[in-house]
Design a protein around this motif. Structure first.
Motif, PDB file in Angstrom:
ATOM      1  N   ARG A  39       0.488  -1.378   0.273  1.00  3.20           N
ATOM      2  CA  ARG A  39       0.242   0.238  -0.246  1.00  3.20           C
ATOM      3  C   ARG A  39       0.987   0.908   0.201  1.00  3.20           C
ATOM      4  O   ARG A  39       1.824   1.230   0.164  1.00  3.20           O
ATOM      5  N   ARG A  95       2.139   4.859   2.037  1.00  2.61           N
ATOM      6  CA  ARG A  95       2.007   5.151   2.656  1.00  2.61           C
ATOM      7  C   ARG A  95       2.361   7.279   2.217  1.00  2.61           C
ATOM      8  O   ARG A  95       3.633   6.577   1.690  1.00  2.61           O
ATOM      9  N   ASP A 126       1.686  -4.466   2.859  1.00  2.34           N
ATOM     10  CA  ASP A 126       0.815  -4.343   4.022  1.00  2.34           C
ATOM     11  C   ASP A 126       0.914  -4.954   5.178  1.00  2.34           C
ATOM     12  O   ASP A 126       0.156  -6.113   5.098  1.00  2.34           O
ATOM     13  N   ASP A 134      -9.709   1.974  -2.425  1.00  2.87           N
ATOM     14  CA  ASP A 134      -9.658   2.791  -0.733  1.00  2.87           C
ATOM     15  C   ASP A 134      -8.016   2.705  -0.475  1.00  2.87           C
ATOM     16  O   ASP A 134      -7.520   1.888  -0.535  1.00  2.87           O
ATOM     17  N   SER A 145      -6.256   3.155   1.753  1.00  2.51           N
ATOM     18  CA  SER A 145      -5.432   2.949   3.075  1.00  2.51           C
ATOM     19  C   SER A 145      -4.934   2.007   3.032  1.00  2.51           C
ATOM     20  O   SER A 145      -4.423   1.480   4.057  1.00  2.51           O
ATOM     21  N   ARG A 146      -5.376   0.954   1.451  1.00  2.00           N
ATOM     22  CA  ARG A 146      -4.911  -0.739   0.969  1.00  2.00           C
ATOM     23  C   ARG A 146      -4.524  -0.547   0.186  1.00  2.00           C
ATOM     24  O   ARG A 146      -4.266   0.548  -0.932  1.00  2.00           O
TER      25      ARG A 146
END
Length: 473
Positions: A66, A68, A82, A118, A120-121
């Protein structure tokens, strides 16, 4: 493992908005039972699809990573493993009312394509859609454009396809979810990176003081090989209903045509298959504009960004293969020309001219990969298209060849495959085209408000093909 997003990956990550999700979609229709009426035992179901994808993830390791952000925006974001990766979050199951129709499937795909991934994933989803009539099911995949570069990072559709009904065996994957780095660790790593490269540190400081994140190292240089040869002709595009503010909602429709028809046009008029496809699209756009009451003159054009992998006939004359690069250029489609032969002539001359100047993204990984599928080429094509200024074109037409022999997903034969290309900013429609197993499939993605009549454009593609074939007699 921590790797920094490339300048272009970072640019795509930043491009996404709620009304313009920048993911590449792919829709595969497969035969899920041996019985044509759907009464037989399933060849492919949710559990089998999960097992298949999980076994192939080592071939696409970025699908477990993912994005960051670096604290204080001190550098480009990074890919990290992840630590909470859950494959069942990414692979989902839906069912159409039995017996599901193609129209219901297209409505569902439009809804799935409407919302962003999404962040965040890991930036992908796969949907198994069951209940389609005649023993069929569908697999719709969404992969963010930042995720797929077509070379070091492929689209997952490449690796779940097999050339036979028996899935190929891979070595067991020993992947274990690692501990993710903390924000402090990311910050320390970014500072060390900047300390070793003072020029980049200055660029970060300059951009931060301007109140904006800039793609470090300039994304323009990263994609110069795609579009530098045609930048000089990137003047304003003609006014068109294809360019308008878009909503977050989509419509989706498809068209199925026969590859042999394009070969007939090529043989009659000594053009390329790509030229024949663009001529059919141009005729369809002309008929669609006329259906809306648009005033057309013989000089009326629409400007398209046409990133495509060029079709090359194999030695047996039956197999279509892509060149080892993806090229991108602007072309004015003569939608005002009433004569289909003249439309084709204009397009052939334009593509020949651009062909002499084009420079492309290398795609050797795609060409030589077993189980080749065109989704990664469509991803690269959208990358190329996005480098053009917003007001310099009316629409994007991506065109990538697929395999001309039957392919299988978990033992289930793939019957059809459609690209679902994203809409770029203020673009009401995108047209994705793929050939597979003797047919050419069109995926028409459109804004729900601006192009409620996407079905008219789909019908116009079929009418335009009939017109072109009539001119061959």
């Amino acid at each position: 493992m921590i790797t920094r997003l490339t300048p272009q990956d970072a640019e795509f990550y930043r491009l996404e908005s709620s009304s313009n999700p920048i993911h590449i979609g792919s829709l595969a229709i497969v035969r899920c039972t041996d019985a044509g009426d759907g009464a037989g035992p399933p060849i492919l179901n949710y559990d089998r699809l999960v097992d298949l994808v999980e076994s192939r993830l080592p071939l696409v390791p970025r699908y477990r990573r993912r994005v960051r952000e670096i604290p204080l925006s001190l550098g480009r974001p990074v890919w990290v493993e992840d630590s909470r990766f859950d494959i069942t979050y990414h692979i989902r199951s839906s069912a159409l009312p039995d017996p599901g129709t193609d129209e219901q499937l297209h409505d569902l795909v439009a809804r799935l394509a409407s919302y962003p991934l999404d962040q965040s994933r890991p930036l992908w989803e796969m949907h198994l859609i069951e209940g389609l009539s005649e023993g069929r099911c569908a697999i719709f995949t969404k992969s963010h454009s930042a995720l797929v570069d077509g070379d070091t990072a492929l689209e997952i559709g490449h690796v779940i396809l097999d050339t036979g009904p028996s899935p190929r065996e891979l070595a067991d994957d020993a992947w274990i979810a690692p501990r993710e780095p903390s924000d402090v660790e990311l910050l320390v790593g970014a500072l060390a990176h900047l300390a070793a490269q003072p020029r980049k540190a200055w660029e970060v400081a300059r951009d931060a003081s301007a109140g904006a994140f800039a793609v470090i190292g300039t994304a323009g240089r990263a994609v110069d090989s795609v579009v530098s040869a045609v930048r000089t002709v990137a003047t304003g595009a003609p006014d068109s209903p294809l360019n308008t503010r878009t909503s977050r909602n989509r419509r989706f429709d498809v068209v199925r045509t026969d590859l042999e028809d394009y070969r007939t046009i090529r043989g009659r008029f000594n053009c390329s298959i790509n030229d024949a496809i663009l001529a059919v699209v141009t005729g369809a756009l002309r008929n669609w504009l006329l259906s809306r009451g648009e005033a057309l003159t013989e000089s009326t054009t629409l400007r398209a960004v046409v990133p495509m992998s060029v079709y090359v006939e194999g030695s047996d004359g039956d197999q279509l293969k892509p060149e080892a690069e993806v090229s991108s250029f602007l072309i004015d489609l003569p939608v005002g020309e009433p004569n289909p032969v003249m439309r084709l002539s204009h397009i052939a001359h334009a593509t020949e001219f651009n062909g002499r100047q084009r420079r492309g993204i290398r795609a050797r990984t795609l060409v030589h990969l077993a189980g080749f599928a065109p989704a990664s080429l469509h991803a690269m094509s959208v990358r190329a298209a996005s480098t053009f200024a917003e007001h310099t074109f009316n629409l994007v037409i991506t065109n990538a060849p697929g395999p001309q022999t039957p392919m299988f997903i978990g033992g289930a034969r793939m019957l059809e495959m459609y690209p679902v290309s994203p809409l770029l900013r203020n673009q009401a429609s995108s047209i994705g085209i793929t050939s597979y197993d003797g047919r050419v499939f069109y995926g028409l993605n459109a804004d729900r408000d601006a192009m409620a009549d996407i079905d008219v454009l789909a019908a116009a593609v079929r009418d335009s093909m009939e017109e072109m074939l009539g001119a061959c007699v």
